[in-house]
Design a protein around this motif. Structure first.
Motif, mmCIF file in Angstrom:
data_model
loop_
_atom_site.group_PDB
_atom_site.id
_atom_site.type_symbol
_atom_site.label_atom_id
_atom_site.label_comp_id
_atom_site.label_asym_id
_atom_site.label_seq_id
_atom_site.Cartn_x
_atom_site.Cartn_y
_atom_site.Cartn_z
ATOM 1 N N GLN A 203 0.831 -1.198 0.000
ATOM 2 C CA GLN A 203 0.000 0.000 0.000
ATOM 3 C C GLN A 203 0.870 1.254 0.000
ATOM 4 O O GLN A 203 0.550 2.242 -0.665
ATOM 5 C CB GLN A 203 -0.909 -0.023 1.233
ATOM 6 N N GLN A 204 1.986 1.193 0.738
ATOM 7 C CA GLN A 204 2.874 2.364 0.795
ATOM 8 C C GLN A 204 3.486 2.631 -0.576
ATOM 9 O O GLN A 204 3.554 3.777 -1.028
ATOM 10 C CB GLN A 204 3.961 2.111 1.834
ATOM 11 N N ASN A 205 3.920 1.556 -1.249
ATOM 12 C CA ASN A 205 4.472 1.737 -2.589
ATOM 13 C C ASN A 205 3.431 2.294 -3.543
ATOM 14 O O ASN A 205 3.725 3.141 -4.389
ATOM 15 C CB ASN A 205 4.990 0.389 -3.117
ATOM 16 N N GLN A 206 2.202 1.782 -3.424
ATOM 17 C CA GLN A 206 1.130 2.267 -4.290
ATOM 18 C C GLN A 206 0.879 3.743 -4.054
ATOM 19 O O GLN A 206 0.725 4.517 -5.007
ATOM 20 C CB GLN A 206 -0.149 1.461 -4.039
ATOM 21 N N LEU A 207 0.860 4.141 -2.788
ATOM 22 C CA LEU A 207 0.645 5.556 -2.479
ATOM 23 C C LEU A 207 1.768 6.408 -3.049
ATOM 24 O O LEU A 207 1.529 7.495 -3.592
ATOM 25 C CB LEU A 207 0.540 5.749 -0.969
ATOM 26 N N GLN A 208 3.002 5.919 -2.953
ATOM 27 C CA GLN A 208 4.133 6.666 -3.515
ATOM 28 C C GLN A 208 3.984 6.807 -5.023
ATOM 29 O O GLN A 208 4.276 7.868 -5.589
ATOM 30 C CB GLN A 208 5.435 5.955 -3.169
ATOM 31 N N GLN A 209 3.512 5.736 -5.688
ATOM 32 C CA GLN A 209 3.294 5.804 -7.129
ATOM 33 C C GLN A 209 2.244 6.852 -7.465
ATOM 34 O O GLN A 209 2.408 7.644 -8.401
ATOM 35 C CB GLN A 209 2.851 4.438 -7.659
ATOM 36 N N LEU A 210 1.155 6.849 -6.705
ATOM 37 C CA LEU A 210 0.074 7.785 -6.980
ATOM 38 C C LEU A 210 0.516 9.228 -6.702
ATOM 39 O O LEU A 210 0.119 10.152 -7.417
ATOM 40 C CB LEU A 210 -1.157 7.431 -6.139
ATOM 41 N N GLN A 211 1.327 9.417 -5.667
ATOM 42 C CA GLN A 211 1.855 10.753 -5.393
ATOM 43 C C GLN A 211 2.751 11.220 -6.534
ATOM 44 O O GLN A 211 2.713 12.388 -6.923
ATOM 45 C CB GLN A 211 2.619 10.748 -4.069
ATOM 46 N N GLN A 212 3.548 10.284 -7.082
ATOM 47 C CA GLN A 212 4.394 10.629 -8.215
ATOM 48 C C GLN A 212 3.550 11.001 -9.425
ATOM 49 O O GLN A 212 3.873 11.950 -10.155
ATOM 50 C CB GLN A 212 5.315 9.445 -8.550
ATOM 51 N N ALA A 213 2.457 10.263 -9.642
ATOM 52 C CA ALA A 213 1.554 10.585 -10.756
ATOM 53 C C ALA A 213 0.973 11.980 -10.584
ATOM 54 O O ALA A 213 0.861 12.743 -11.552
ATOM 55 C CB ALA A 213 0.439 9.547 -10.844
ATOM 56 N N GLY A 214 0.602 12.323 -9.351
ATOM 57 C CA GLY A 214 0.071 13.656 -9.102
ATOM 58 C C GLY A 214 1.078 14.749 -9.403
ATOM 59 O O GLY A 214 0.736 15.789 -9.981
ATOM 60 N N LYS A 215 2.336 14.526 -9.030
ATOM 61 C CA LYS A 215 3.374 15.530 -9.310
ATOM 62 C C LYS A 215 3.615 15.675 -10.813
ATOM 63 O O LYS A 215 3.818 16.778 -11.319
ATOM 64 C CB LYS A 215 4.669 15.129 -8.606
ATOM 65 N N LEU A 216 3.586 14.542 -11.524
ATOM 66 C CA LEU A 216 3.757 14.606 -12.974
ATOM 67 C C LEU A 216 2.626 15.393 -13.621
ATOM 68 O O LEU A 216 2.847 16.201 -14.532
ATOM 69 C CB LEU A 216 3.823 13.187 -13.552
ATOM 70 N N ALA A 217 1.403 15.155 -13.150
ATOM 71 C CA ALA A 217 0.253 15.875 -13.706
ATOM 72 C C ALA A 217 0.370 17.369 -13.425
ATOM 73 O O ALA A 217 0.059 18.206 -14.281
ATOM 74 C CB ALA A 217 -1.046 15.310 -13.136
#
Length: 550
Positions: A115-129
């Motif tokens: 779950q932590q890795n998934q959250l980090q991925q989603l946070q990275q997606a948000g920064k890219l957007a």
């Protein structure tokens, strides 16, 4: 608050099950584990409230009395994972496997990393957007969610990002239409779809119709206003602008409308004179008109690309205009609008302020500047929150709320920060404001209920649960985690029968594939209530079921 019935470890569960088969054995087992059980209850309560540091201290106390206690070992493994201490987490998991190889706490701790890795991925997606790298952000979103994101905030982030890609917009629109069909009471999907449709001139009218349905939502009103600002120079939009101004005071948009009306009237008069008298201009005047017309056409092409969400093309056109005239205020404003579309609000502020200094008279410029400043501050607050810098996050969200009083996004950010900072009582009034603005939003209701319960007012939390709109309540009644908290609130006010009913209903729901640990905890919580109510046979049966599933 009344303490919750204890959630036992599987080892303690075995002792209880054996005890329920004989009164003497039960008395002996309860006598031997009473201190440990009290400490485990305390640790569980602290973990639920987010105080993992204090929960870890309590689990350490358990290990002093019972070095092989599975629940304490599992809890310390989770605490180490959250703290980023992988080596320590592995040591606790190895000890746990040695004493209970199939213990559900093993999977809980291991899933926490997932779950932590998934959250980090989603946070990275948000920064890219936010930086305008929509295609890269969508690659991550699709890795996590596939082609269909879960309903709620992630669906909005997914589809709004996808809509910014050239080939993804039709899928995003179709996805939002599907969510509107499934959840007609959730205004967020209609507003998001309306906003996206206004980006394209060919679908702008339909988008406005969606936005007009929500005159009390600040986000919908702002998106509607922005779409009218884009068309402020278009005589065909005058009717929609008049309708908007009939309901909203907007001096800048009203001035733009009058300017367009005057320009149309002047054009009609000039046309009439030219037809009657013929041209009477010098060659120099004619050349100037041709040059101005060419610049105007280039600007129109750039703004058409912007309105059509062809941001790369629009940026190239505006940069070409600025290469010819670095002080072109409309081109500078256009670059500001592009940066806004890319969620690069710092860049937007820079371009828009320069456009203002160079004499831009765009009707939407001031509004765009204030909007950019607001979302820039919100972004800073979100970044601080993600980095666990709660003091800075709270400061930014309060500043954003001062900039845009009553903003649901700022209220949600501030309330969420206070909850993470273990200040549920302080979060309550902000969730209450959020609900007044978005009465059908599940985020506000869930947050208010949880904040009231964690603040020690279970009775008030239950009153909030009764006030929830039918649609919100129906969604939350399908959420096992919410139902566990609801059952805890019932237990806290002595309504154990209602708590049993809720937990029984939760166990009948389909749990997510990664929710095995949640299901087992729910079963144990239910069994504890049954035992407390002297329903020993039923409790023993449920404990045996947990053991057989394990």
């Amino acid at each position: 608050m009344k303490n919750l019935p204890p959630i036992r470890t599987l080892t303690v569960t075995l002792a209880l099950c054996a005890g329920m088969l004989g009164a003497t054995a039960m008395a002996r087992a309860q006598g031997n584990t009473s201190t440990t059980a009290a400490l485990l209850d305390k640790a569980h309560s602290l973990e639920v409230k987010g105080r993992m540091d204090m929960a870890a201290q309590t689990w350490q106390q358990v290990l002093l009395a019972d070095p092989n206690n599975p629940e304490a070992l599992g809890g310390l493994a989770r605490a180490a994972k959250l703290a980023g201490n992988q080596q320590q987490a592995k040591q606790y998991l190895d000890r746990l496997r040695a004493v209970s190889p199939n213990d559900p706490n093993i999977e809980r701790a291991e899933n926490m990393m997932t779950q932590q890795n998934q959250l980090q991925q989603l946070q990275q997606a948000g920064k890219l957007a936010q930086s305008g790298q929509y295609a890269q952000a969508m690659n991550i979103y699709r890795q996590v969610f596939g082609g269909t994101p879960p309903p709620g905030d992630w669906a909005l982030a997914y589809y709004e990002t996808e809509s910014a890609t050239e080939d993804g917009r039709p899928h995003a629109i179709a996805g939002l239409r599907s969510l509107i069909d499934k959840y007609p009471q959730d205004s967020r999907y209609q507003i998001s779809l309306g906003r996206i449709l206004t980006y394209n001139p060919t679908t702008r009218a339909e988008g406005r119709r969606y936005l007009e349905r929500h005159p009390s939502d600040p986000g919908a009103v702002e998106a509607l206003r922005q779409s009218l600002t884009w068309d402020a120079q278009n005589p065909a939009a005058l009717s929609d602008i008049r309708s908007y101004l009939a309901k909203h005071k907007d001096p800048a948009l009203e001035m733009a409308m009058k300017s367009t009306q005057a320009r149309v009237a002047a054009s009609v008069r000039t046309g009439a004179r030219t037809a009657a008298q013929g041209p009477a201009m010098t060659p120099e005047e004619q050349a100037e008109i041709v040059a101005n017309r060419q610049v105007s056409q280039e600007e129109q092409a750039a703004y058409a690309a912007l309105n059509g969400k062809r941001l790369t093309e629009a940026e190239e056109r505006f940069k070409a205009l600025l290469a010819k005239n670095p002080d072109n205020p409309r081109a500078l404003a256009g670059m500001g609008y592009i940066r806004m579309q890319q969620s690069n609000f710092g860049g937007a502020i820079s371009f828009l302020e320069q456009a203002k200094q160079d004499g831009a008279r765009d009707a939407g410029l001031e509004n765009a500047l204030s909007t950019s400043r607001f979302w820039y501050t919100m972004g800073e607050g979100t970044s601080a929150l993600n980095e666990n810098d709660l003091t800075t996050a709270e400061k930014h969200f309060r500043t954003a709320l001062d900039m845009k009083t009553g903003s649901p996004e700022a209220l949600e950010g501030l309330a969420g920060t206070l909850m993470k900072a273990q200040q549920p009582e302080a979060a309550v009034p902000y969730y209450e404001q959020y609900i007044r603005l978005r009465a059908s939003g599940i985020t506000g209701w869930r947050g208010l209920f949880t904040a009231q319960y964690q603040a020690g007012n279970a009775a008030l939390a239950l009153a909030t649960e009764r006030k929830m709109p039918a649609g919100v309540r129906a969604q939350l009644m399908k959420d096992p985690d919410f139902l566990r908290t609801l059952a805890s609130a019932y237990s806290a006010v002595g309504r154990d029968a209602d708590a049993q009913r809720v937990l029984k209903g939760a166990l009948e729901l389909p749990f997510p594939t990664d929710g095995r640990g949640i299901k087992i905890e729910t079963q144990l919580q239910y069994a504890g209530l049954l035992l407390a109510g002297n329903h020993r046979d039923q409790a023993a049966g449920l404990y045996r079921q947990v053991l057989s599933e394990d």
